[in-house]
Write a protein that holds these residues in place. Structure first.
Motif, PDB file in Angstrom:
ATOM      1  N   CYS A  72       0.840  -1.193   0.000  1.00 23.54           N
ATOM      2  CA  CYS A  72       0.000   0.000   0.000  1.00 23.54           C
ATOM      3  C   CYS A  72       0.878   1.248   0.000  1.00 23.54           C
ATOM      4  CB  CYS A  72      -0.883  -0.018   1.254  1.00 23.54           C
ATOM      5  SG  CYS A  72      -1.935   1.413   1.420  1.00 23.54           S
ATOM      6  N   LYS A  73       0.379   2.307  -0.599  1.00 21.46           N
ATOM      7  CA  LYS A  73       1.122   3.567  -0.638  1.00 21.46           C
ATOM      8  C   LYS A  73       0.641   4.550   0.423  1.00 21.46           C
ATOM      9  CE  LYS A  73       2.375   3.364  -5.462  1.00 21.46           C
ATOM     10  NZ  LYS A  73       2.382   4.071  -6.738  1.00 21.46           N
ATOM     11  N   GLN A  74      -0.171   4.062   1.348  1.00 23.10           N
ATOM     12  CA  GLN A  74      -0.756   4.918   2.371  1.00 23.10           C
ATOM     13  C   GLN A  74       0.277   5.372   3.395  1.00 23.10           C
ATOM     14  OE1 GLN A  74      -3.967   2.948   4.316  1.00 23.10           O
ATOM     15  NE2 GLN A  74      -4.579   4.692   5.517  1.00 23.10           N
ATOM     16  N   ASN A  76       4.614   5.086   4.665  1.00 21.08           N
ATOM     17  CA  ASN A  76       5.972   4.805   4.230  1.00 21.08           C
ATOM     18  C   ASN A  76       6.507   3.493   4.800  1.00 21.08           C
ATOM     19  OD1 ASN A  76       8.141   5.559   2.638  1.00 21.08           O
ATOM     20  ND2 ASN A  76       9.200   6.536   4.350  1.00 21.08           N
ATOM     21  N   LYS A  79       6.503   0.717   2.280  1.00 16.63           N
ATOM     22  CA  LYS A  79       7.555   0.825   1.272  1.00 16.63           C
ATOM     23  C   LYS A  79       8.889   0.341   1.808  1.00 16.63           C
ATOM     24  CE  LYS A  79       9.780   4.265  -1.661  1.00 16.63           C
ATOM     25  NZ  LYS A  79       9.832   5.689  -2.004  1.00 16.63           N
ATOM     26  N   ASN A 101       4.889  -3.581  -6.828  1.00 20.99           N
ATOM     27  CA  ASN A 101       3.681  -2.896  -7.297  1.00 20.99           C
ATOM     28  C   ASN A 101       3.601  -2.804  -8.825  1.00 20.99           C
ATOM     29  OD1 ASN A 101       2.594  -2.497  -4.792  1.00 20.99           O
ATOM     30  ND2 ASN A 101       3.208  -0.366  -4.620  1.00 20.99           N
ATOM     31  N   LYS A 104      -1.770  -1.148  -9.715  1.00 20.56           N
ATOM     32  CA  LYS A 104      -2.183  -0.278  -8.618  1.00 20.56           C
ATOM     33  C   LYS A 104      -2.454  -1.134  -7.382  1.00 20.56           C
ATOM     34  CE  LYS A 104      -5.486   3.240  -7.328  1.00 20.56           C
ATOM     35  NZ  LYS A 104      -6.681   3.986  -7.687  1.00 20.56           N
TER      36      LYS A 104
END
Length: 150
Positions: A72-74, A76, A79, A101, A104
């Motif tokens: 998820c990019k919600q 950090n 990541k 990823n 999406k």
């Protein structure tokens, strides 16, 4: 200070935009209509993709397996964990192709899987503070996945 009292003087004519339009519409000279907005310019690169450059990711190597890490990019923290796993897998297994990823990502998702098969870790629909993901020992996760791949 008290406000000033108005004195009985001739009423002033108030000039507004609408009143000037009425005056201009009644006159002999027609008013020019407002100009239409120009469409936004698009860059040449965005309008037509160049033939020399490929838009798709390179095809996976036939020798090694492809591992997909979806995060998820919600936040950090997703990541950083995904990059830790990617580096660990690339060092641990020769010829493995790790993709982060490719599509999406889903919200609140941290998933590590083979491209067309087995799921190694699947944490879905996590809410903040993402406790299940933060509880993982990433070194142990990487070593488990390396053992399963070999």
């Amino acid at each position: 200070m008290a406000p000033r009292k108005r004195t009985a003087v001739e009423p002033s004519t108030r000039v507004t935009r609408s009143s000037t339009r009425l005056v201009n519409a009644n006159s002999d000279n027609p008013v020019e209509p407002p100009k239409a907005k120009k469409p936004k310019k698009t860059t040449a690169a965005a309008a037509a993709p160049k033939e020399g450059k490929a838009t798709l990711p390179p095809p996976p190597a036939e020798e090694g397996k492809t591992i997909v890490i979806e995060h998820c990019k919600q936040c950090n923290s997703f990541k950083t964990r995904a990059l830790t796993v990617k580096e660990g897998l690339e060092k641990g297994v020769a010829g493995v192709n790790v993709v982060v990823n490719p599509e999406k990502p889903r919200r609140g998702c941290f998933e590590i899987r083979e491209e067309n098969g087995e799921k190694f870790i699947s944490l879905l629909d996590m809410k903040r503070p993402f406790a299940p993901m933060k509880a993982l020992d990433m070194d142990k996760v990487v070593s488990d996945i390396v053992e399963k791949i070999k």
